[in-house]
Design a protein around this motif. Structure first.
Motif, PDB file in Angstrom:
ATOM      1  N   GLY A 351       2.028 -58.786  36.584  1.00 24.64           N
ATOM      2  CA  GLY A 351       0.871 -59.113  37.401  1.00 24.64           C
ATOM      3  C   GLY A 351       0.825 -58.368  38.717  1.00 24.64           C
ATOM      4  O   GLY A 351      -0.168 -58.461  39.458  1.00 24.64           O
ATOM      5  N   GLU A 352       1.860 -57.596  39.045  1.00 23.23           N
ATOM      6  CA  GLU A 352       1.927 -56.872  40.324  1.00 23.23           C
ATOM      7  C   GLU A 352       1.280 -55.501  40.201  1.00 23.23           C
ATOM      8  O   GLU A 352       1.452 -54.793  39.195  1.00 23.23           O
ATOM      9  N   ALA A 353       0.547 -55.111  41.254  1.00 23.57           N
ATOM     10  CA  ALA A 353      -0.183 -53.840  41.228  1.00 23.57           C
ATOM     11  C   ALA A 353       0.717 -52.623  40.999  1.00 23.57           C
ATOM     12  O   ALA A 353       0.374 -51.756  40.187  1.00 23.57           O
ATOM     13  N   PRO A 354       1.871 -52.488  41.701  1.00 26.04           N
ATOM     14  CA  PRO A 354       2.712 -51.303  41.452  1.00 26.04           C
ATOM     15  C   PRO A 354       3.193 -51.204  40.005  1.00 26.04           C
ATOM     16  O   PRO A 354       3.285 -50.112  39.453  1.00 26.04           O
ATOM     17  N   VAL A 355       3.491 -52.363  39.395  1.00 25.20           N
ATOM     18  CA  VAL A 355       3.923 -52.371  37.995  1.00 25.20           C
ATOM     19  C   VAL A 355       2.780 -51.920  37.092  1.00 25.20           C
ATOM     20  O   VAL A 355       2.966 -51.107  36.176  1.00 25.20           O
ATOM     21  N   GLN A 356       1.588 -52.411  37.353  1.00 29.26           N
ATOM     22  CA  GLN A 356       0.433 -52.013  36.556  1.00 29.26           C
ATOM     23  C   GLN A 356       0.152 -50.526  36.692  1.00 29.26           C
ATOM     24  O   GLN A 356      -0.182 -49.846  35.716  1.00 29.26           O
ATOM     25  N   ASP A 357       0.296 -50.005  37.916  1.00 32.34           N
ATOM     26  CA  ASP A 357       0.091 -48.568  38.134  1.00 32.34           C
ATOM     27  C   ASP A 357       1.081 -47.750  37.309  1.00 32.34           C
ATOM     28  O   ASP A 357       0.714 -46.763  36.660  1.00 32.34           O
ATOM     29  N   ALA A 358       2.356 -48.159  37.345  1.00 32.89           N
ATOM     30  CA  ALA A 358       3.395 -47.428  36.610  1.00 32.89           C
ATOM     31  C   ALA A 358       3.141 -47.498  35.111  1.00 32.89           C
ATOM     32  O   ALA A 358       3.235 -46.487  34.405  1.00 32.89           O
ATOM     33  N   LEU A 359       2.815 -48.685  34.610  1.00 38.79           N
ATOM     34  CA  LEU A 359       2.584 -48.851  33.177  1.00 38.79           C
ATOM     35  C   LEU A 359       1.367 -48.048  32.714  1.00 38.79           C
ATOM     36  O   LEU A 359       1.395 -47.426  31.646  1.00 38.79           O
ATOM     37  N   ARG A 360       0.318 -48.062  33.530  1.00 38.03           N
ATOM     38  CA  ARG A 360      -0.889 -47.326  33.152  1.00 38.03           C
ATOM     39  C   ARG A 360      -0.617 -45.825  33.078  1.00 38.03           C
ATOM     40  O   ARG A 360      -1.038 -45.135  32.152  1.00 38.03           O
ATOM     41  N   GLY A 361       0.118 -45.315  34.067  1.00 35.11           N
ATOM     42  CA  GLY A 361       0.427 -43.893  34.080  1.00 35.11           C
ATOM     43  C   GLY A 361       1.273 -43.481  32.887  1.00 35.11           C
ATOM     44  O   GLY A 361       0.984 -42.485  32.208  1.00 35.11           O
ATOM     45  N   MET A 362       2.333 -44.246  32.618  1.00 34.23           N
ATOM     46  CA  MET A 362       3.201 -43.905  31.494  1.00 34.23           C
ATOM     47  C   MET A 362       2.480 -44.059  30.160  1.00 34.23           C
ATOM     48  O   MET A 362       2.693 -43.263  29.233  1.00 34.23           O
ATOM     49  N   ALA A 363       1.615 -45.072  30.051  1.00 34.87           N
ATOM     50  CA  ALA A 363       0.880 -45.288  28.803  1.00 34.87           C
ATOM     51  C   ALA A 363      -0.023 -44.097  28.487  1.00 34.87           C
ATOM     52  O   ALA A 363      -0.185 -43.715  27.319  1.00 34.87           O
ATOM     53  N   GLN A 364      -0.601 -43.486  29.526  1.00 34.89           N
ATOM     54  CA  GLN A 364      -1.520 -42.381  29.303  1.00 34.89           C
ATOM     55  C   GLN A 364      -0.813 -41.049  29.108  1.00 34.89           C
ATOM     56  O   GLN A 364      -1.369 -40.130  28.509  1.00 34.89           O
ATOM     57  N   GLU A 365       0.414 -40.927  29.597  1.00 33.65           N
ATOM     58  CA  GLU A 365       1.079 -39.629  29.565  1.00 33.65           C
ATOM     59  C   GLU A 365       2.265 -39.571  28.609  1.00 33.65           C
ATOM     60  O   GLU A 365       3.042 -38.625  28.618  1.00 33.65           O
ATOM     61  N   THR A 366       2.433 -40.610  27.778  1.00 38.37           N
ATOM     62  CA  THR A 366       3.438 -40.590  26.710  1.00 38.37           C
ATOM     63  C   THR A 366       2.742 -40.980  25.412  1.00 38.37           C
ATOM     64  O   THR A 366       1.546 -41.292  25.407  1.00 38.37           O
ATOM     65  N   ILE A 367       3.480 -40.984  24.320  1.00 37.61           N
ATOM     66  CA  ILE A 367       2.895 -41.413  23.048  1.00 37.61           C
ATOM     67  C   ILE A 367       3.688 -42.597  22.499  1.00 37.61           C
ATOM     68  O   ILE A 367       4.849 -42.795  22.827  1.00 37.61           O
ATOM     69  N   ASN A 368       3.017 -43.381  21.652  1.00 38.77           N
ATOM     70  CA  ASN A 368       3.614 -44.588  21.068  1.00 38.77           C
ATOM     71  C   ASN A 368       4.229 -45.484  22.143  1.00 38.77           C
ATOM     72  O   ASN A 368       5.316 -46.049  21.974  1.00 38.77           O
ATOM     73  N   PHE A 369       3.518 -45.601  23.246  1.00 33.56           N
ATOM     74  CA  PHE A 369       3.975 -46.429  24.366  1.00 33.56           C
ATOM     75  C   PHE A 369       3.818 -47.909  24.000  1.00 33.56           C
ATOM     76  O   PHE A 369       2.811 -48.322  23.443  1.00 33.56           O
TER      77      PHE A 369
END
Length: 379
Positions: A351-369
Motif C-alpha cells: 500500500g506504500e507509494a515507493p513500493v508501488q513505484d518499484a513494482l510498477r517499474g519492474m513489472a514493465q521492464e521485466t517479463i513474467n513478473f
C-alpha cells in the motif's frame, strides 16, 4: 596548472551538469504526463538504445564512448523512475491485492509430510494447536490442495539456515497461482531416533529427508558403515522405524516425532549447526495481505538477460525508491538454456507509494513478473 585551479574547473562543470540534469528531468516529467494522457508505456527500449548509440558516436575516444553509454543508461533509468512515480500518482492500485484482518478461524491447512514433521510443527505454531490440518505427500500436493480449494492455506519450507533454499518450492511458486500471506520459523533440533531399548552400535541404516541427512553430515561422517537412505520426510522416516520394528534401523527426526511414534532418542542435538532453523511460508489462493505486512517477495525474468546491466537496471527500481532488498536467488528456467528466473525479497508494504513505484517499474521492464506475496516477516 595548479591542482586547486583544476578542482575549481571541475566544480564549475559539475554545477553545469546539475543544472542541465534538472532541466532534463523537467522535460522528462512533461513526457511522462503526455504518456499518461495518451496511455503510452513509459519504457521505449528501441528509442533508448538508438539514443545511446547516437550519444556514443559523439564521444572522442572509445573509453569516453563507454562512459557515455554508462552515463546515459543511468540518466534514462533515473528518468523512468520519476515517470513511474507520476504514473503511480495518477493510477494508484495495489496490483489486485486486498488488505485483510488475518483471521484464520475455521481454516483448513495442508502441510507436507506426516504428523511430527517440521511442517506439522510450523502449522501448529502459526495457526494454533486447534487448527484443522492434514498432511499430503509432496510439496506440489500442498500447492494443488490450496490452488484447487480443498485447503484454505498451505505450509511449505523455503529455506534452511544451514543448507539454503528449498529449490523445489521456489519453482512451484512460479508455476502455481498461489500467494505468500505469512511466514514462520521453526528451530530444527535433529535427533537420532530408534526403537526403545536399541543401542547405537546396533544401527546399520539411517532414514531421513535428504535435508535432514545433509544437515547432520558431521555426525553421520563418524559412522561411515551406516547406510543413509533418503525418504520424503523426517517424520515419515520415524514412522517407518516404528512400523518395521527393526532395531538396525534409525531415523533422523525431531524429538516431537519421537514422542508421536513412541521411539527413543538415541542421541539428541546431532545437527551440524546448533542454530539450525527452517523458514516456512504460508500460502493462499487469494491475493491478500494484513495491514502490518512488511516484506514483499517477487519473481521475474529478464527480457535481455545477456545485455550488460540488465539485472542492475531491474533492481534499480528498488534502490531508487530507497527500499531494502533482503534476498536474491536465481533458478534456471526449464527448457531455456542459460536463462534464469530471479526471486527477490525486499522490505515494504504494497500500500506504500515507493513500493508501488518499484513494482510498477519492474513489472514493465521485466517479463513474467509476479508478486509472490506481501506478509509480516519473522526475524
Amino acid at each position: 596548472m595548479d591542482l586547486g585551479v583544476l578542482r575549481d574547473q571541475i566544480d564549475d562543470i559539475d554545477k553545469q551538469i546539475i543544472r542541465l540534469f534538472e532541466e532534463r528531468m523537467d522535460v522528462a516529467e512533461q513526457v511522462a504526463r503526455y504518456k499518461i494522457g495518451c496511455g503510452k508505456p513509459v519504457y521505449d527500449p528501441v528509442r533508448e538504445r538508438s539514443k545511446i548509440e547516437r550519444a556514443k558516436d559523439m564521444a572522442t575516444s572509445s573509453f569516453n564512448a563507454r562512459g557515455v553509454e554508462t552515463l546515459f543508461n543511468q540518466l534514462m533509468a533515473i528518468s523512468r523512475v520519476r515517470q513511474y512515480e507520476l504514473v503511480a500518482e495518477a493510477h494508484q492500485d495495489n496490483f489486485g491485492f486486498e488488505e485483510c484482518n488475518g483471521d484464520h478461524v475455521g481454516a483448513k491447512v495442508a502441510f507436507q509430510g506426516v504428523e511430527g514433521a517440521y511442517g506439522h510443527q510450523a502449522t501448529l505454531g502459526y495457526f494454533g494447536k486447534d487448527v484443522e490440518c492434514y498432511h499430503v505427500k509432496t510439496f506440489e500436493d500442498v500447492m494443488k490442495e490450496v490452488h484447487e480449494g480443498r485447503a484454505d492455506y498451505g505450509v511449505l519450507p523455503v529455506e534452511n539456515s544451514s543448507t539454503g533454499i528449498i529449490t523445489d518450492v521456489y519453482d512451484l511458486m512460479h508455476l502455481y497461482d498461489n500467494y505468500i500471506v505469512g511466514e514462520y520459523v521453526v528451530k530444527v533440533e535433529h535427533a537420532l531416533l530408534g526403537l526403545p531399548g536399541t543401542e547405537i552400535d546396533q544401527i546399520k541404516t539411517v532414514y531421513s529427508h535428504p535435508q535432514g541427512l545433509l544437515q547432520c553430515s558431521r555426525f553421520l561422517d563418524e559412522k561411515p558403515e551406516w547406510e543413509q537412505v533418503s525418504l520424503q520426510n523426517t517424520a515419515v522416516s520415524a514412522q517407518k522405524v516404528l512400523v518395521e520394528q527393526d532395531r538396525t534401523q534409525a531415523a533422523i527426526a525431531s524429538p516431537a516425532a519421537a514422542a508421536i511414534y513412541s521411539l527413543s532418542v538415541l542421541k539428541e542435538k546431532i545437527s551440524d549447526n546448533d542454530n539450525n532453523s527452517t523458514r516456512f511460508i504460508i500460502i493462499r489462493h487469494k491475493k491478500e495481505y494484513v495491514k502490518g505486512a512488511d516484506g514483499i517477495s517477487i519473481s521475474f525474468e529478464l527480457a535481455n538477460a545477456h545485455e550488460t546491466g540488465s539485472l542492475y537496471h531491474a533492481l534499480g527500481f528498488i534502490i531508487y525508491n530507497s527500499l531494502n532488498m533482503t534476498k536474491i536467488e536465481s533458478r534456471p528456467i526449464q527448457g531455456d538454456k542459460w536463462r534464469y528466473r530471479f526471486f527477490i525479497d525486499f522490505d515494504g508494504n504494497i500500500g506504500e507509494a515507493p513500493v508501488q513505484d518499484a513494482l510498477r517499474g519492474m513489472a514493465q521492464e521485466t517479463i513474467n513478473f509476479k508478486i509472490l506475496g506481501n506478509y509480516i516477516q519473522v526475524e
